[in-house]
Design an enzyme around this catalytic site. Structure first.
Site, PDB file in Angstrom:
ATOM      1  N   ASP A 198      -1.417  -9.398 -11.141  1.00 29.31           N
ATOM      2  CA  ASP A 198      -1.283 -10.060 -12.512  1.00 29.31           C
ATOM      3  C   ASP A 198      -2.604 -10.466 -12.978  1.00 29.31           C
ATOM      4  OD1 ASP A 198       0.484 -12.109 -13.928  1.00 29.31           O
ATOM      5  OD2 ASP A 198      -0.718 -13.447 -12.999  1.00 29.31           O
ATOM      6  N   GLU A 235      -7.296   2.913   3.506  1.00 27.16           N
ATOM      7  CA  GLU A 235      -7.049   3.021   4.954  1.00 27.16           C
ATOM      8  C   GLU A 235      -5.911   2.952   5.467  1.00 27.16           C
ATOM      9  OE1 GLU A 235      -9.011  -0.830   6.236  1.00 27.16           O
ATOM     10  OE2 GLU A 235     -10.997  -0.286   5.012  1.00 27.16           O
TER      11      GLU A 235
END
Length: 546
Positions: free
Chosen positions: A207, A259
């Site tokens: 957002d 990751e």
């Protein structure tokens, strides 16, 4: 090597409070989402994006968060979230969740600590507290205005009862902005990302992704009256939108996501004037997608559409990202109404009973179906806002007492705000609340005419908007349109948008006269009835040889 899923995905936005209510309290919830998962799978989407469901006092429909690691009881529990995630994944549907990093709720523990701490403290440094101007600091630190109307600063009362510092809130006063120059803020959000990634989410919609960093010194600035509230048309240098330092944040986030297995994705809500500027958010070491707001806000005009499509297909691939396409969301007038407006309505202002230039619903739906037919033929990723597959228009005639958008209150009713695109959607025509809630409760009133647009009414009607979406999404997959290359087809009148993508030729008539259909081709799909050998006004069709 299989391309990452987000490059070609059709992603369905769920506004949880308005999607499906399992508890019967009139507000949609996560269990309601789970209960309707088969309908989403049937539609043929690849992923869902959930608007905020985290703990919040709901001053701005969940975009004011108090706990970023839990579910608000209004929507259920973390167990309900896990069940919803499992149900989605079991059907091959990925899940993106909304994250609100620009600001928190004023009820967040950090802000409550800041209110009791002294100026210059670590607690206040997490937010943008500043001394006021003028004698006694009685004037705000600058002249910025809130996106929702009114000043962007609120003064606090210090622990000793004296008038104190001011804090910045680009949105409601209950939504204080974080100070993203602080390492503690950055580390906190990295931990929040890990929490949800470890839980199994497939990505985040971020957002106000263009607003985290403010210009040093916080210089005065007044946004033009007719500007989009989120800066989508801002041609001048706005000191709180699109500052260069914001990209450092997303480079850290991208490194963290890499990751994890499974092509986790970041999508930016970055309101920028052009696709070229928006593409700065999706460079190879930053986000994966960014909403294409210049495309969403383009009028139903062939020349304008060609310009923004061509610009998008140049700008996004140039940085290794897919173009994204979107026509509606929870912050804008639904495109079944917006495309037929007879007067300007800047983003965030909304339309209501006294608005000028109200849309013709017949024209609006016809154009919306045609615009969607164009969008699903474009290469890249496409977003669908819940209810648009039913052809839902904006709910214009909401009574004043029902409205809940902060914009309505902060402008004293001068702007209607976004409630009209957030009304709970209809599922079954004969059920209470049209199937949204078994009790008949609904946090915003549903227009009576939506009975005819309920999903069960449309499901077996081959001419319905729902059937059109089913067909378009199926053909989009079968023809690999999301991963093919677009080629413009010239020789058509100015009011015709014509292009070829793979085997499919698309003709969209945005003018006032019918145009001939391409010779020697058969119709694969059309947004509305085609005349004998012609593509009518406000109609788009897919053609294929043979």
């Amino acid at each position: 090597m299989t391309p990452e899923w987000w490059r070609t995905a059709a992603i369905y936005q769920i506004y949880p409070r308005s999607f499906a209510d399992a508890s019967g309290d009139g507000v949609g919830d996560l269990a309601g989402v789970t209960s309707r998962m088969d309908a989403l799978a049937e539609l043929g989407i690849d992923a869902i994006w959930l608007s905020p469901f985290m703990t919040s006092p709901q001053r701005d429909a969940g975009y004011d968060v108090t706990d970023y690691r839990d579910v608000d009881p209004l929507f259920g529990t973390l167990t309900d979230f896990d069940a919803m995630l499992e149900a989605a994944h079991a059907r091959g549907i990925r899940v993106i969740i909304d994250l609100v990093p620009n600001h928190s709720s004023d009820q967040h523990v950090w802000f409550q600590e800041a209110l009791t701490a002294a100026p210059g403290s670590r607690e206040r440094a997490r937010y943008l507290f500043r001394d006021g101007r003028g004698p006694g600091g009685h004037e705000p630190p600058n002249n910025w205005q809130s996106i929702f109307g009114g000043p962007a600063w609120t003064r606090v009362t210090e622990a000793d009862g004296s008038p104190g510092q001011w804090y910045l809130h680009l949105f409601d006063s209950s939504q204080p902005d974080f100070d993203w120059t602080q390492r503690e803020v950055r580390d906190e959000f990295l931990d929040i990302l890990r929490f949800w990634l470890d839980r199994g989410v497939d990505g985040f919609r971020v957002d106000v992704a263009h607003g985290l960093i403010k210009e040093d010194g916080l210089p005065d600035y007044i946004q033009p009256e007719d500007a989009d509230s989120m800066g989508g048309e801002a041609e001048d240098d706005v000191p709180y939108w699109g500052r260069p330092g914001v990209h450092e944040v997303y480079r850290e986030w991208r490194a963290l996501l890499e990751e994890y297995d499974g092509d986790r994705a970041l999508c930016a809500e970055a309101w920028r004037p052009t696709a070229r500027e928006t593409a700065l958010w999706v460079r190879p070491d930053e986000m994966h997608q960014a909403f294409n707001f210049p495309y969403m806000m383009t009028e139903w005009d062939a020349a304008a559409l060609r310009t923004v499509i061509a610009g998008s297909l140049e700008a996004f691939p140039a940085v290794g990202a897919p173009a994204t396409w979107v026509l509606s969301n929870h912050d804008v007038i639904r495109h079944a109404s917006r495309l037929a407006l007879g007067a300007d309505s800047p983003q965030g202002h909304g339309i209501g009973p006294l608005s000028p230039g109200k849309p013709d619903p017949v024209v609006g739906l016809r154009r919306a179906r045609a615009a969607t037919t164009v969008m699903f033929a474009l290469p890249g990723s496409a977003y669908i806002y819940q209810g648009e597959e039913l052809g839902l228009p904006e709910a214009i005639e909401l009574p004043d007492e029902a409205r809940q958008d902060p914009t309505w209150f902060r402008t004293n009713g001068e702007r209607y705000g976004r409630d009209g695109c957030r009304v709970p959607i209809p599922w079954e025509a004969g059920a209470p609340a049209f199937g949204f809630s078994a009790t008949g409760a609904s946090w915003l009133p549903q227009p009576a005419e939506w009975r005819a647009l309920a999903r069960d009414v449309q499901r077996d009607d081959p001419a319905s908007t729902l059937s059109l979406y089913h067909d378009l999404l199926r053909l989009r997959r079968e023809e690999s349109l999301a991963s093919s290359d677009l080629e413009w087809v010239d020789g058509w009148p100015m009011h015709v948008l014509a292009f070829r993508n793979g085997r499919v030729t698309v003709i969209a008539n945005t003018g006032s006269e019918d145009v001939p259909a391409p010779e020697g081709m058969r119709v694969l799909c059309a947004s509305g009835p085609l005349g004998e050998g012609v593509v009518p006004v406000d109609t788009a069709a897919w053609f294929i040889a043979g």
